[in-house]
Design an enzyme around this catalytic site. Structure first.
Site, PDB file in Angstrom:
ATOM      1  N   ARG A   1      23.348 -43.581 -38.234  1.00  0.00           N
ATOM      2  CA  ARG A   1      22.953 -42.334 -38.015  1.00  0.00           C
ATOM      3  C   ARG A   1      23.743 -41.128 -38.871  1.00  0.00           C
ATOM      4  O   ARG A   1      23.230 -40.340 -39.392  1.00  0.00           O
ATOM      5  CB  ARG A   1      23.473 -41.832 -36.472  1.00  0.00           C
ATOM      6  CG  ARG A   1      23.213 -40.365 -36.148  1.00  0.00           C
ATOM      7  CD  ARG A   1      23.210 -40.058 -34.651  1.00  0.00           C
ATOM      8  NE  ARG A   1      23.737 -41.027 -33.775  1.00  0.00           N
ATOM      9  CZ  ARG A   1      25.139 -41.019 -33.536  1.00  0.00           C
ATOM     10  NH1 ARG A   1      25.915 -40.242 -34.166  1.00  0.00           N
ATOM     11  NH2 ARG A   1      25.642 -41.812 -32.802  1.00  0.00           N
TER      12      ARG A   1
ATOM     13  N   TYR B   1       4.210 -21.494 -39.005  1.00  0.00           N
ATOM     14  CA  TYR B   1       3.850 -22.701 -38.329  1.00  0.00           C
ATOM     15  C   TYR B   1       3.917 -22.469 -36.867  1.00  0.00           C
ATOM     16  O   TYR B   1       4.831 -22.053 -36.388  1.00  0.00           O
ATOM     17  CB  TYR B   1       4.699 -23.889 -38.945  1.00  0.00           C
ATOM     18  CG  TYR B   1       3.998 -25.307 -38.503  1.00  0.00           C
ATOM     19  CD1 TYR B   1       2.769 -25.905 -38.720  1.00  0.00           C
ATOM     20  CD2 TYR B   1       5.158 -25.951 -37.437  1.00  0.00           C
ATOM     21  CE1 TYR B   1       2.503 -27.154 -38.282  1.00  0.00           C
ATOM     22  CE2 TYR B   1       4.642 -27.111 -37.278  1.00  0.00           C
ATOM     23  CZ  TYR B   1       3.691 -27.783 -37.499  1.00  0.00           C
ATOM     24  OH  TYR B   1       2.945 -28.946 -37.068  1.00  0.00           O
TER      25      TYR B   1
ATOM     26  N   ASP C   1      10.741 -22.231 -45.559  1.00  0.00           N
ATOM     27  CA  ASP C   1       9.816 -23.279 -45.262  1.00  0.00           C
ATOM     28  C   ASP C   1       9.072 -23.671 -46.671  1.00  0.00           C
ATOM     29  O   ASP C   1       8.085 -22.750 -46.573  1.00  0.00           O
ATOM     30  CB  ASP C   1       9.219 -23.145 -43.780  1.00  0.00           C
ATOM     31  CG  ASP C   1       8.356 -24.459 -43.592  1.00  0.00           C
ATOM     32  OD1 ASP C   1       8.032 -25.274 -44.439  1.00  0.00           O
ATOM     33  OD2 ASP C   1       7.988 -24.752 -42.230  1.00  0.00           O
TER      34      ASP C   1
ATOM     35  N   LYS D   1       3.938 -33.573 -45.132  1.00  0.00           N
ATOM     36  CA  LYS D   1       2.786 -33.109 -45.997  1.00  0.00           C
ATOM     37  C   LYS D   1       2.905 -33.338 -47.348  1.00  0.00           C
ATOM     38  O   LYS D   1       2.925 -34.654 -47.763  1.00  0.00           O
ATOM     39  CB  LYS D   1       2.944 -31.503 -45.872  1.00  0.00           C
ATOM     40  CG  LYS D   1       3.246 -31.220 -44.352  1.00  0.00           C
ATOM     41  CD  LYS D   1       2.190 -31.593 -43.178  1.00  0.00           C
ATOM     42  CE  LYS D   1       2.752 -31.419 -41.907  1.00  0.00           C
ATOM     43  NZ  LYS D   1       3.299 -30.052 -41.556  1.00  0.00           N
TER      44      LYS D   1
HETATM   45  C1  PLP Z   1       3.883 -29.599 -40.382  1.00  0.00           C
HETATM   46  C2  PLP Z   1       4.706 -28.328 -40.590  1.00  0.00           C
HETATM   47  C3  PLP Z   1       6.028 -28.186 -39.889  1.00  0.00           C
HETATM   48  C4  PLP Z   1       6.742 -29.195 -38.849  1.00  0.00           C
HETATM   49  O1  PLP Z   1       6.836 -30.465 -39.623  1.00  0.00           O
HETATM   50  P1  PLP Z   1       6.440 -31.727 -38.559  1.00  0.00           P
HETATM   51  O2  PLP Z   1       6.915 -32.928 -39.794  1.00  0.00           O
HETATM   52  O3  PLP Z   1       5.223 -31.976 -38.309  1.00  0.00           O
HETATM   53  O4  PLP Z   1       7.754 -32.025 -37.512  1.00  0.00           O
HETATM   54  C5  PLP Z   1       6.845 -27.052 -40.365  1.00  0.00           C
HETATM   55  N1  PLP Z   1       6.477 -26.208 -41.048  1.00  0.00           N
HETATM   56  C6  PLP Z   1       5.144 -26.184 -41.769  1.00  0.00           C
HETATM   57  C7  PLP Z   1       4.721 -25.093 -42.872  1.00  0.00           C
HETATM   58  C8  PLP Z   1       4.429 -27.140 -41.633  1.00  0.00           C
HETATM   59  O5  PLP Z   1       3.180 -27.555 -42.027  1.00  0.00           O
END
Ligand code: PLP
Length: 392
Positions: A55, A107, A179, A204
């Site tokens: 961890r 998001y 982000d 992604k």
């Molecule tokens: C998918 C996504 C998230 C969240 O990520 P997870 O891996 O699904 O928890 C946050 N911000 C954006 C822009 C995303 O596309």
């Protein structure tokens, strides 16, 4: 050879393949092993080789963290079990009474986490259109600790000026977090533009093959990193070694994939703009996009070319029912949430990814269709969309 400092002279594509990924010291394995272990032998009480419990630290995760930091032009990387785990851990950095200014059109899951979880702990959030610097400035309060934004935003693909927002936040000693999931560091490196930290859903584009869920934070701010590293271990939302390995494998082809995602998306967006069944196309690479000029300057590949990514949104002529029909009629574009994989996806945000903002000020047009352009041949993608649009 230490390749992990941002001043390295080697290029992005090379760093994606090599940073943090020296051949394995024990065996010479060229590919970083999946260190599938929870614990590590100690030579004497409290004496170990940097790893005592997975961890806290794991060698596969260390490799990923170093590579991610390098690609984002940062000093420190931290990997998490998901994008939401990364944001949740970041929020533990703050406390009751702290205020965060958030770009609207974030998001859906981020909105939900802020509004329905962390407000319960006494944190305050204000959502504002960050394409408007004056409105952003006006939303700042004496207790504001963080400005949080995405660019391009999801799903409206608005472009926010990271340098401008960072400058106005830093006047007041407020942190800026970006982000960077939609753009990836191949198209946009927020730390170079003044942001204090970058976050990713590695699920992604960074993973890139729709086979892993993960998250990350990168920063060059040492005290911020130390606290987040403490919180990563304290809260424990860490990724498995196998998941780290999948993201590392994805990163190796990030540059190639982003070139093709961007090329396909631009051609599809230009083609959709002329399609009679389409009311409006939103893509930062189109001259018709309201912040196209900013996108051209901000979204630039390490090769110096503007690239606008793989995400396209459009509004169907027939509104909600047409949008839902189109999304069900495509054959190559798979009807699914998520984005950023090699395969093309289609979805209707109002009914799918953005359900959590329905009936809120952030609710999106019911006729909006969001595409994640994959790396298939663009003619096949056009033909598929064409037959789906014609079926309405
Ligand atoms: C998918 C996504 C998230 C969240 O990520 P997870 O891996 O699904 O928890 C946050 N911000 C954006 C822009 C995303 O596309």
């Amino acid at each position: 050879m230490n390749l992990s400092s941002p001043s390295d002279s080697i290029q992005f594509e090379t760093r994606a393949i090599h940073v943090g990924q020296e051949p394995d010291a024990a065996t010479g394995a060229v590919i970083t092993p999946i260190y599938q272990t929870s614990t590590y032998a100690q030579s004497a009480v409290g004496e170990h080789r940097g790893y005592d419990y997975s961890r806290t630290d794991n060698p596969t995760r260390t490799a990923l963290q170093e590579c991610l930091a390098s690609l984002e032009s940062g000093r420190f990387g931290l990997a998490f079990a998901s994008g939401m785990a990364a944001i949740s851990t970041l929020l533990l950095f703050f406390k009751k009474g702290d205020h965060i200014v958030v770009a609207d059109d974030v998001y859906g899951g981020t909105y939900r986490l802020f509004q329905r979880v962390f407000t319960e702990f006494g944190m305050e959030f204000t959502f504002v259109d960050m394409t408007n610097a004056a409105a952003t400035r006006a939303a700042i309060r004496p207790n504001t600790r963080l400005l949080w934004l995405e660019t391009p935003t999801n799903p409206l693909l608005k472009i926010i000026d990271i340098a401008e927002i960072s400058a106005l936040a830093h006047e007041k000693h407020i942190l800026v977090g970006v982000d960077n999931t939609f753009a990836t560091p191949y198209l946009q490196r927020p730390l170079e533009l003044g942001a204090d930290l970058v976050m990713h859903s590695t699920t992604k584009y960074l993973g890139g093959h729709s086979d892993v869920v993960g998250g990350a934070i990168v920063t060059s701010d040492a005290p911020l990193y130390e606290r987040l590293k403490f919180l990563q271990n304290a809260a424990g939302a860490v990724p498995s070694p196998f998941d780290c390995w999948l993201v590392l494998r994805g990163l190796k082809t990030l540059a190639l994939r982003m070139e093709r995602h961007s090329e396909n998306a631009l051609r599809l967006a230009q083609w959709l703009e002329r399609h009679p069944q389409v009311k409006r196309v939103i893509y930062p690479g189109l001259v018709s996009h309201p912040q196209h000029a900013l996108a051209r300057l901000q979204m630039v590949s390490p090769r110096g070319a503007p690239l606008y990514g793989g995400m396209i949104s459009f509004i169907a002529q027939g509104g909600k029912s047409a949008a839902e029909k189109i999304a069900c009629a495509t054959k190559l574009f798979i009807l699914a949430e998520s984005l950023g994989g090699v395969e093309s996806l289609i979805e209707v945000p109002a009914a799918m990814t953005h359900m959590s903002v329905a009936n809120s000020p952030l609710a999106v047009d019911a006729g909006l269709v969001r595409l994640s352009a994959g790396v298939e041949h663009v003619y096949d993608l056009m033909a598929d969309l064409d037959q789906a649009l014609e079926s309405v």
